[in-house]
Structures are given as structure tokens and as C-alpha cells.
Write an enzyme that holds these catalytic residues in place. Structure first.
Site, short mmCIF file in Angstrom:
data_model
loop_
_atom_site.label_atom_id
_atom_site.label_comp_id
_atom_site.label_asym_id
_atom_site.label_seq_id
_atom_site.Cartn_x
_atom_site.Cartn_y
_atom_site.Cartn_z
N LYS A 13 56.93 -13.45 74.76
CA LYS A 13 56.51 -13.99 73.51
C LYS A 13 54.95 -14.25 73.45
O LYS A 13 54.20 -14.08 72.75
CB LYS A 13 57.31 -15.03 72.99
CG LYS A 13 58.93 -14.83 72.84
CD LYS A 13 59.59 -15.98 72.16
CE LYS A 13 59.36 -17.11 73.02
NZ LYS A 13 60.36 -16.95 74.36
N ARG A 88 64.79 -23.64 68.71
CA ARG A 88 65.67 -23.06 69.82
C ARG A 88 67.05 -23.56 69.91
O ARG A 88 67.76 -23.21 70.60
CB ARG A 88 65.05 -23.71 71.08
CG ARG A 88 64.26 -22.80 71.84
CD ARG A 88 63.66 -23.45 72.94
NE ARG A 88 63.31 -23.02 74.22
CZ ARG A 88 62.01 -22.39 74.58
NH1 ARG A 88 61.20 -22.54 73.65
NH2 ARG A 88 61.97 -21.93 75.64
N ARG A 127 56.00 -15.06 88.26
CA ARG A 127 55.06 -15.67 87.36
C ARG A 127 54.23 -16.90 88.10
O ARG A 127 53.32 -17.11 87.75
CB ARG A 127 55.60 -16.11 86.23
CG ARG A 127 54.49 -16.18 85.26
CD ARG A 127 55.22 -16.21 83.53
NE ARG A 127 55.93 -17.28 83.40
CZ ARG A 127 56.66 -17.52 82.05
NH1 ARG A 127 56.49 -16.73 81.16
NH2 ARG A 127 57.55 -18.56 81.97
N ARG A 129 54.86 -20.48 87.60
CA ARG A 129 54.72 -21.86 86.89
C ARG A 129 55.75 -22.71 87.49
O ARG A 129 56.76 -22.28 88.04
CB ARG A 129 55.28 -21.59 85.31
CG ARG A 129 54.48 -22.53 84.29
CD ARG A 129 54.73 -21.85 82.81
NE ARG A 129 55.96 -22.21 82.65
CZ ARG A 129 56.40 -21.60 81.44
NH1 ARG A 129 55.68 -21.03 80.66
NH2 ARG A 129 57.87 -21.91 81.04
N ARG A 140 67.39 -21.87 82.67
CA ARG A 140 66.50 -21.88 81.36
C ARG A 140 67.32 -20.62 80.54
O ARG A 140 67.21 -20.38 79.43
CB ARG A 140 65.07 -21.46 81.43
CG ARG A 140 64.25 -22.79 81.75
CD ARG A 140 63.15 -22.72 82.32
NE ARG A 140 62.29 -21.79 81.79
CZ ARG A 140 61.29 -20.93 82.47
NH1 ARG A 140 61.36 -21.05 83.83
NH2 ARG A 140 60.38 -20.00 81.92
P1 ADP Z 1 60.23 -20.12 78.33
O1 ADP Z 1 60.35 -19.66 76.98
O2 ADP Z 1 59.52 -19.13 79.28
O3 ADP Z 1 61.19 -20.81 79.01
P2 ADP Z 1 58.37 -22.26 77.06
O4 ADP Z 1 56.94 -22.49 77.33
O5 ADP Z 1 58.68 -21.80 75.64
O6 ADP Z 1 58.91 -21.39 77.98
O7 ADP Z 1 59.36 -23.77 77.53
C1 ADP Z 1 59.03 -24.07 78.36
C2 ADP Z 1 60.27 -25.43 78.43
O8 ADP Z 1 59.84 -26.36 77.41
C3 ADP Z 1 61.61 -25.10 78.25
O9 ADP Z 1 62.39 -24.68 79.17
C4 ADP Z 1 61.86 -26.56 77.36
O10 ADP Z 1 62.35 -27.30 78.62
C5 ADP Z 1 60.88 -26.93 76.75
N1 ADP Z 1 61.07 -26.54 75.38
C6 ADP Z 1 60.03 -25.73 74.82
N2 ADP Z 1 60.14 -25.51 73.20
C7 ADP Z 1 61.37 -26.32 73.19
C8 ADP Z 1 62.29 -26.53 72.01
N3 ADP Z 1 61.85 -25.81 70.82
N4 ADP Z 1 63.48 -27.25 72.27
C9 ADP Z 1 63.67 -27.88 73.32
N5 ADP Z 1 63.00 -27.78 74.37
C10 ADP Z 1 61.59 -26.88 74.48
#
Ligand code: ADP
Length: 187
Positions: A13, A88, A127, A129, A140
Site C-alpha cells: 500500500k 482498520r 523488510r 522495520r 499483525r
Molecule cells: P502495516 O500495514 O505494514 O502493518 P502500518 O504502518 O500501516 O503497517 O501500521 C503499523 C502499526 O501501526 C500497526 O501494526 C498498528 O499497531 C498501528 N496502526 C496503524 N494504523 C492503525 C489503525 N488504523 N488502527 C490501529 N492501529 C494502527
């Protein structure tokens, strides 16, 4: 245009979002980026969020909804936005609907980037991170399946959902996404 981008961790994404905001002149609202910035700045919100992020769990809805509410009120969002990683959960989606209804600016499209789970794991593991450790990746993916996948039905019922195959080169996937968005714009 107001776009929600949904897909599991590792679907790509972020990469596609960078190109899309450029092409369509959208504000990029990535909740993951916002939370990492808050964490790095050691704010109260950032510290709280890190407790969840480091375990691969979702940050509580009220924290995220407050962040997005403030961000959507910024002037650069008036010309359209790409919501990347939000909503989410169903509660987040309902909160977003309420925020957008207030402004009379509904979503134009919800784009799902589809990638098989075994491919996701390989991509994430390569990756590097902080939350890309195998156990955290697994968590996740579980959070995605349990909490985020139900949104596909939620948005499907509202007839705004479009799914795109997320396997292929970055260019191929971008072309697919652009096809979908150009059709949405014309309709
Ligand atoms: P990815 O989709 O690769 O897991 P993101 O950068 O979108 O990575 O998110 C990293 C972390 O940030 C998630 O695992 C979660 O803990 C938190 N996070 C991000 N967006 C949300 C959301 N909309 N609601 C709850 N937690 C979120």
C-alpha cells in the site's frame, strides 16, 4: 477524490500510495507513519501507541480516531485524500463515516490490494522495520484477518469496494489501480 486503501501488512500500500498521491494530487494520510512519527517524537500518544505497535496489535480506536479527526480538518485534505492504513476496524469505519457525513464529503472508493498470505510473510520478513520480527509479523497478520477483513463486507455492502490484484511489478499494480480510479472518476 477520497480514497480508502485497505490491504494486509506487506501488500504494498505504501509504495502505491506514494505514486497515487502524486498522480491525483491527494493528501496522504498514513496512520502508521503518523504513529511512528509520534513514537519517535516521544509524545504521550506516541509512547502509548508503541506499546501496541511493538506487539503487532492495533492501537486503540479512540487514539486513532482522534488523530485522523484532527488530520482530516487540515486544509490540504480539502482537495482529496488517500487514507492508508485507516480504517482498520469497524468502529473506525463508522467513525470515519460520521466525520465525512458531517462535511458532506463521502468516500469515492475503497480499494483493496489483494495478496496471498504466504507472499506477505516473505515480503515483510525481508523488510527490516522494528515490527518486522517473525512473531510480530504473525500477530499483525492475525489482527488484519480478525479486525480489518470484516471491513471488506462493510464496504462491499455500501458498493464502494474495488479489489485489485496485488501480485506483479510495482508498475503493473499501479496501472491496475489507476484503471479502477479513472473508472470511479468518470462514473
Ligand atoms: P502495516 O500495514 O505494514 O502493518 P502500518 O504502518 O500501516 O503497517 O501500521 C503499523 C502499526 O501501526 C500497526 O501494526 C498498528 O499497531 C498501528 N496502526 C496503524 N494504523 C492503525 C489503525 N488504523 N488502527 C490501529 N492501529 C494502527
Amino acid at each position: 477524490m477520497r480514497i480508502v486503501f485497505i490491504g494486509p501488512p506487506g501488500a504494498g500500500k505504501g509504495t502505491q500510495a506514494e505514486r497515487l498521491i502524486e498522480k491525483y494530487g491527494l493528501a496522504h494520510l498514513s496512520t502508521g507513519d503518523m504513529l511512528r512519527a509520534a513514537r519517535d517524537a516521544q509524545t504521550d500518544v506516541g509512547r502509548k501507541a508503541e506499546e501496541y505497535m511493538s506487539k503487532g496489535e492495533l492501537v486503540p480506536d479512540e487514539i486513532i480516531i482522534a488523530i485522523i479527526g484532527q488530520r482530516l480538518a487540515q486544509p490540504d485534505c480539502q482537495g482529496g485524500c488517500l487514507l492508508d492504513g485507516f480504517p482498520r476496524t469497524i468502529a473506525q469505519a463508522e467513525a470515519l463515516d460520521a466525520l465525512l457525513a458531517e462535511k458532506q464529503t463521502p468516500l469515492d472508493v475503497v480499494l483493496e490490494l489483494r495478496v496471498p498470505e504466504e507472499e506477505l510473510f516473505n515480503r515483510l520478513a525481508g523488510r527490516g522495520r522494528a515490527d518486522d520480527q517473525p512473531e510480530v509479523i504473525r500477530q499483525r497478520l492475525v489482527a488484519y484477518r480478525r479486525q480489518t477483513e470484516p471491513l471488506l463486507e462493510y464496504y462491499g455492502a455500501k458498493s464502494v469496494l474495488k479489489s485489485v490484484d496485488g501480485l506483479g511489478t510495482v508498475d503493473e499494480i499501479f496501472d491496475r489501480v489507476v484503471d479502477v480510479l479513472d473508472n470511479v472518476k468518470e462514473s
